[in-house]
Enzyme design. Sequence first.
Site, PDB file in Angstrom:
ATOM      1  N   LYS A 107       0.819  -1.214   0.000  1.00 61.31           N
ATOM      2  CA  LYS A 107       0.000   0.000   0.000  1.00 61.31           C
ATOM      3  C   LYS A 107       0.852   1.263   0.000  1.00 61.31           C
ATOM      4  CE  LYS A 107      -4.202  -2.055   1.680  1.00 61.31           C
ATOM      5  NZ  LYS A 107      -4.978  -2.517   2.808  1.00 61.31           N
TER       6      LYS A 107
ATOM      7  N   LYS B 108      -6.470 -15.021  -6.223  1.00 63.86           N
ATOM      8  CA  LYS B 108      -7.554 -15.288  -5.273  1.00 63.86           C
ATOM      9  C   LYS B 108      -8.738 -14.352  -5.568  1.00 63.86           C
ATOM     10  CE  LYS B 108      -8.107 -15.480  -0.259  1.00 63.86           C
ATOM     11  NZ  LYS B 108      -7.498 -15.112   1.008  1.00 63.86           N
TER      12      LYS B 108
ATOM     13  N   LYS C 161     -12.937  -8.795  -3.734  1.00 63.22           N
ATOM     14  CA  LYS C 161     -13.894  -7.741  -4.102  1.00 63.22           C
ATOM     15  C   LYS C 161     -13.183  -6.484  -4.586  1.00 63.22           C
ATOM     16  CE  LYS C 161     -14.262  -6.339   0.755  1.00 63.22           C
ATOM     17  NZ  LYS C 161     -13.905  -7.435   1.604  1.00 63.22           N
TER      18      LYS C 161
END
Length: 334
Positions: free
Chosen positions: A117, A199, A202
């Site tokens: 991040k 994987k 969302k």
Amino acid sequence: MSENLNKKIIFSGIQPSGDLTLGNYLGALKNWVKLQDEYDCYFCVVDMHAITVRQTPADLRRRTLELLSIYIAAGIDPEKNTLFIQSHVPAHAECCWLLTCNTYMGELSRMTQYKDKSQKMGSSIGAGLFTYPALMAADILLYNTDLVPVGKDQTQHLELTRDLAERFNNTYSPTFKIPEGYIPKAGAKIMDLQEPNKKMSKSSDNPNSFILIMDSPDIIRKKISRAVTDSIGIINYTDEQPGVKNLLNILSAIKGISPEDLVKSYEGKGYADLKKDVAEAIIGELSPIQEKVKELLSNKKYLEEVYQNGAQKASYVANKTLRKMQKKVGFIQK
């Protein structure tokens, strides 16, 4: 309480930071349901973790209640488990601070999620994203947790939790149980429908990549019909056919039939047959959950009862651990 004395303790939580996918359900929630008779389980909606990234307040409130409803609708019984909202137990924040003061900058900067991040966000990354592994450790350690259900992406956080527990125990005196990772016996790893080597998540930019727990039957059929397969044309359970393998894993997790046995039943059949069966199996599995979620969300009084009782039970245990910590670090008792 007494019947839980000899049971091992499990802690787990999910962030209410977005809609849950079929992967979350088959990989985590469905397994949690199986744990509740064997273990003393604490299942938490980790809303404090969610705000490490800016949230729209109204959406966070809605998703927190929806996630709690999904826990219950999936079969997690509030009578057998402690179901609660993280921010309702202030001991999590207090324990986190005591652990943060015993955590090294180097340890936190090595966390994979922080590294990923910070590369994307640069210097504008929030301090919460840097320090939240200490909060995760607090979540686990407050309840004398024996086992933490973990996927591969969470093992690093569990290792840090174990290191912090040992460091605190060595610095002050034995306080925490050292938790172990719990790998479910048949944890289904559900992959992305468009990129089956990744994987299911969302956060994917392509809505056809994932199925949400609250997706309608028509949307589920559409997404499964668009799922990536290959040009081989034969249904086999092999890494050479990741798209087909993923569809078989989904069907296997829902039906409780091994992928190998499923392959036999598809001899002479094509991908269209497999996709049709997978879509209908998903709809059959999720429809009752969706109905129950809608019913629960319309009964706010019941949900309030569940999360208030859960917070009371969780606070009782968490505060005992916190008081020990406060005394050991030298705080004057209230």
